[in-house]
Design a protein around this motif. Structure first.
Motif, PDB file in Angstrom:
ATOM      1  N   ARG A  43       0.842  -1.195   0.000  1.00 35.13           N
ATOM      2  CA  ARG A  43       0.000   0.000   0.000  1.00 35.13           C
ATOM      3  C   ARG A  43       0.877   1.244   0.000  1.00 35.13           C
ATOM      4  O   ARG A  43       1.160   1.803   1.046  1.00 35.13           O
ATOM      5  N   PRO A  44       1.281   1.657  -1.202  1.00 33.91           N
ATOM      6  CA  PRO A  44       2.166   2.828  -1.302  1.00 33.91           C
ATOM      7  C   PRO A  44       1.548   4.062  -0.653  1.00 33.91           C
ATOM      8  O   PRO A  44       0.356   4.313  -0.779  1.00 33.91           O
ATOM      9  N   ILE A  45       2.387   4.785   0.052  1.00 29.74           N
ATOM     10  CA  ILE A  45       1.976   6.029   0.688  1.00 29.74           C
ATOM     11  C   ILE A  45       2.039   7.139  -0.340  1.00 29.74           C
ATOM     12  O   ILE A  45       2.957   7.191  -1.157  1.00 29.74           O
ATOM     13  N   ARG A  46       1.066   8.047  -0.312  1.00 29.42           N
ATOM     14  CA  ARG A  46       1.042   9.186  -1.219  1.00 29.42           C
ATOM     15  C   ARG A  46       2.346   9.953  -1.075  1.00 29.42           C
ATOM     16  O   ARG A  46       2.757  10.310   0.018  1.00 29.42           O
ATOM     17  N   ALA A  47       2.993  10.206  -2.177  1.00 32.19           N
ATOM     18  CA  ALA A  47       4.235  10.978  -2.162  1.00 32.19           C
ATOM     19  C   ALA A  47       3.962  12.418  -1.793  1.00 32.19           C
ATOM     20  O   ALA A  47       2.981  13.006  -2.214  1.00 32.19           O
ATOM     21  N   THR A  48       4.837  12.969  -0.954  1.00 34.48           N
ATOM     22  CA  THR A  48       4.735  14.381  -0.580  1.00 34.48           C
ATOM     23  C   THR A  48       6.007  15.071  -1.043  1.00 34.48           C
ATOM     24  O   THR A  48       6.944  14.438  -1.494  1.00 34.48           O
TER      25      THR A  48
END
Length: 165
Positions: free
Chosen positions: A152-157
């Motif tokens: 579950r990739p984390i949204r890139a910031t």
């Protein structure tokens, strides 16, 4: 990051109290919380401004947070200031710290149980048994965390794009 709103401040103060209950400092908890909310790396100066604390306090506590593996320094091209972000390995670091603490406790209990006059102490045996159970149950948790994280990739910031340490 602009000024902090009411929800951000509540979260930051809740983390400050949590850190304190866990044996850390309130300012360490505030720094960790602030960096969890930040979308870009923050300088020591900016952290101090947002938290309304001294730069010296931020400097001292950022070192402690870095040593715990919770935050990490990053560079910003063209800028010589020190910037910080949440460590991408921070949660695994916490797991490792907890495991090492439990292993140290097991060694203390095992050493005590080796003494004939303490070998039959039920609370001591229970503590050693709990530690063994805990370590057995926790075995492989870091690997399972990495697998879960990869699924579950984390949204890139802005903070996670183009990091350089």
């Amino acid at each position: 990051m602009t000024e902090l709103g009411a929800a951000e401040l509540r979260f930051i103060e809740a983390m400050a109290l949590h850190f304190e209950r866990q044996g850390g400092t309130r300012i360490g908890g505030r720094i960790h919380a602030l960096l969890m909310l930040a979308d870009e790396p923050l300088s020591l100066k900016r952290i101090a401004e947002l938290l309304k604390v001294s730069a010296a306090s931020v400097s001292t506590n950022i070192r402690a947070c870095t040593a715990m593996g919770l935050v990490e320094p990053v560079s910003v091209p063209g800028d010589r200031q020190h910037y910080y972000v949440i460590s991408s390995e921070g949660w695994e670091s916490r797991l490792h710290t907890a495991e090492e603490a439990m292993k140290a406790f097991v060694r203390v209990c095992s050493s005590a149980l080796a003494a004939p006059q303490l070998a039959d102490k039920p609370h001591l045996r229970e503590a050693a048994a709990f530690c063994d159970f805990y370590l057995t149950e926790m075995a492989g948790i870091a690997e399972r965390w990495r697998a879960s994280r990869a699924a579950r990739p984390i949204r890139a910031t802005k903070a996670s794009k183009g990091r350089t340490a």
